[in-house]
Motif scaffolding. Sequence first.
Motif, short mmCIF file in Angstrom:
data_model
loop_
_atom_site.label_atom_id
_atom_site.label_comp_id
_atom_site.label_asym_id
_atom_site.label_seq_id
_atom_site.Cartn_x
_atom_site.Cartn_y
_atom_site.Cartn_z
N LEU A 111 5.04 15.75 -28.18
CA LEU A 111 4.94 14.34 -28.51
C LEU A 111 5.34 14.21 -29.98
N VAL A 112 6.58 13.85 -30.22
CA VAL A 112 7.19 14.01 -31.54
C VAL A 112 7.12 12.71 -32.34
N ALA A 113 6.71 12.84 -33.60
CA ALA A 113 6.78 11.73 -34.56
C ALA A 113 6.89 12.38 -35.93
N THR A 114 8.07 12.41 -36.49
CA THR A 114 8.30 13.16 -37.71
C THR A 114 9.42 12.56 -38.54
N GLY A 115 9.29 12.73 -39.86
CA GLY A 115 10.36 12.31 -40.75
C GLY A 115 11.29 13.44 -41.13
N GLY A 116 11.02 14.66 -40.65
CA GLY A 116 11.92 15.78 -40.93
C GLY A 116 11.25 16.85 -41.78
N SER A 117 12.03 17.57 -42.53
CA SER A 117 11.53 18.69 -43.33
C SER A 117 10.79 18.18 -44.58
N ARG A 118 9.82 18.97 -45.04
CA ARG A 118 8.95 18.58 -46.15
C ARG A 118 9.61 18.88 -47.49
N MET A 119 9.86 17.85 -48.29
CA MET A 119 10.56 18.02 -49.55
C MET A 119 9.83 18.97 -50.50
N GLN A 120 8.49 18.93 -50.51
CA GLN A 120 7.72 19.71 -51.47
C GLN A 120 7.80 21.22 -51.24
N GLU A 121 8.40 21.62 -50.09
CA GLU A 121 8.56 23.05 -49.83
C GLU A 121 10.02 23.47 -49.81
N GLY A 122 10.92 22.55 -50.10
CA GLY A 122 12.33 22.88 -50.26
C GLY A 122 12.91 23.68 -49.10
N MET A 123 13.66 24.73 -49.44
CA MET A 123 14.32 25.54 -48.42
C MET A 123 13.33 26.27 -47.52
N ILE A 124 12.14 26.54 -48.03
CA ILE A 124 11.12 27.17 -47.17
C ILE A 124 10.79 26.25 -46.00
N ALA A 125 10.77 24.95 -46.27
CA ALA A 125 10.55 24.00 -45.18
C ALA A 125 11.74 23.96 -44.23
N LEU A 126 12.94 23.94 -44.80
CA LEU A 126 14.12 23.81 -43.96
C LEU A 126 14.28 24.99 -43.00
N VAL A 127 13.99 26.20 -43.46
CA VAL A 127 14.19 27.36 -42.57
C VAL A 127 13.19 27.39 -41.42
N GLN A 128 12.18 26.51 -41.45
CA GLN A 128 11.29 26.43 -40.28
C GLN A 128 12.06 25.97 -39.04
N LEU A 129 13.16 25.26 -39.26
CA LEU A 129 13.98 24.83 -38.13
C LEU A 129 14.56 26.03 -37.40
N GLN A 130 14.89 27.08 -38.14
CA GLN A 130 15.37 28.29 -37.49
C GLN A 130 14.28 28.96 -36.69
N ARG A 131 13.06 28.95 -37.21
CA ARG A 131 11.93 29.51 -36.45
C ARG A 131 11.73 28.75 -35.14
N VAL A 132 11.77 27.42 -35.23
CA VAL A 132 11.57 26.60 -34.02
C VAL A 132 12.70 26.85 -33.02
N ALA A 133 13.94 26.91 -33.51
CA ALA A 133 15.08 27.14 -32.62
C ALA A 133 14.95 28.49 -31.93
N ARG A 134 14.54 29.50 -32.66
CA ARG A 134 14.38 30.83 -32.07
C ARG A 134 13.28 30.84 -31.01
N ALA A 135 12.15 30.19 -31.31
CA ALA A 135 11.05 30.13 -30.35
C ALA A 135 11.45 29.34 -29.11
N SER A 136 12.17 28.25 -29.31
CA SER A 136 12.62 27.44 -28.19
C SER A 136 13.59 28.21 -27.30
N THR A 137 14.49 28.95 -27.94
CA THR A 137 15.46 29.75 -27.18
C THR A 137 14.76 30.83 -26.36
N SER A 138 13.74 31.45 -26.92
CA SER A 138 12.99 32.47 -26.18
C SER A 138 12.28 31.87 -24.98
N LEU A 139 11.72 30.68 -25.15
CA LEU A 139 11.04 30.03 -24.04
C LEU A 139 12.04 29.64 -22.95
#
Length: 453
Positions: A111-139
């Motif tokens: 149930l998604v409601a989001t504005g995207g990646s968190r600015m206060q964590e910079g690239m550390i926030a952005l690379v979470q998208l790779q984690r999600v993509a990897r987990a989704s691909t495994s599922l």
Amino acid sequence: MADSGCARVSAREAISAVAGSFTEHRPAARPAPADGPLGWSGYGESRARASARTGEEESVVYGTAAVGGRECVLVSFEFGFLGGSLGSRTGDRLEAAYTLAAERRLPLVSLVATGGSRMQEGMIALVQLQRVARASTSLRAAGLAQIAVLRDPTTGGGWATVGAGADVVLALPGAQIGFAGSRVRPADADPYAYTAEGQLAAGQIDAVVAPEELPVTLGRWLAALTVTGPVQAAPVPEALSAAELPATGWDAVEQARAADRPRAEAYLDSYFDHRLPLAGDRCGGRDPGLLCGVGTHAGRAVAYAAQCGTATRPAGYRTAARVIRLADRLGLPVLTLIDTPGAANDAEAERAGAGAAIADVFAAVAGARVPVTTLVIGEGGSGGALALASPDNTHVTADSYFSVIAPEPAAAILKRGPDEVRSTADQLRLRPQDLVELGVARSVVGPARAQDT
């Protein structure tokens, strides 16, 4: 759960609106600097205020749930916690949710409601998208379904991973959806393009569902996509007309082109108890002349792709390929209904990649490990029809034909005049009974079942 057009609901309110029960899970806590990985001044205070306001420790809540009587792993975003943004701890929770679904062999509903990646964590926030993509691909590789419900708003990396990366994408009416959030998109951008309705029209989501209908819709999708036992071929639909076998090739063509002949909608309504649409090619296109989705027939889920008698567009072929591959991954049998004079051949279709789209459907059918059942219910025009046909389980109705190409262009290719179109139709041996004799079709359904081979 009506986020759009009124005050946004919380993550837990969204859960309560669809789930009969919910058991929360939490990943193991890990230490982190108060102001995050970048040492962003004031970030810790912002998190504390968000937590006090929402009662949550992070922007995502997850756990096991029962939705429509079906067990699943449920993820819900808390937009009130820093705009539902994705940071490193959000990534921990999302990855843990996908892992939980894989371990329990359960589908995942987000149930998604989001504005995207968190600015206060910079690239550390952005690379979470790779984690999600990897987990989704495994599922996905584990053969488990993912369903996303897009609330208001769903933008940025959350849309481009959890949302758009799901097998089935539903949205609430009026929800803001788009990779670009409202503060960064062009000033002159068409606002409709960033709405649930606009994304549906562009083939990016499957359905817009009213909040009050969402629990039932999710329950039906979970039931349809949760497969148990060995997969069996979808039964061949019964013919809906009492047409007799045609005497000549041209008679076959005229019967198939008759305005009052039963069409795909009638066949699907007769065959399925209820249907759940899968709409759009995820590339910006929809073809209303090719209906796709999953339906329930005699208590079993069957994926379908049905041509409606029009020239099939590239978007239609891409949508069909998407549905066939989804069915193959989840273990659902496939039913295809063929009825087209041929693939669309105008300049727009060529620019949209007609050849590649048709090739993709041929590949999806050829590579399917699940059984594909095909019934030709009208015109079977050339490769644009054959792309959807099962190589070894195709059947025809008495008011259909199947041909290397329609008689008129066949005559033109052979440099014959209009007065030779009828005789060309006979030479093509395109009648239903001819197709059985040639081994192209296994049977003529309906009044001519004696033609079974």
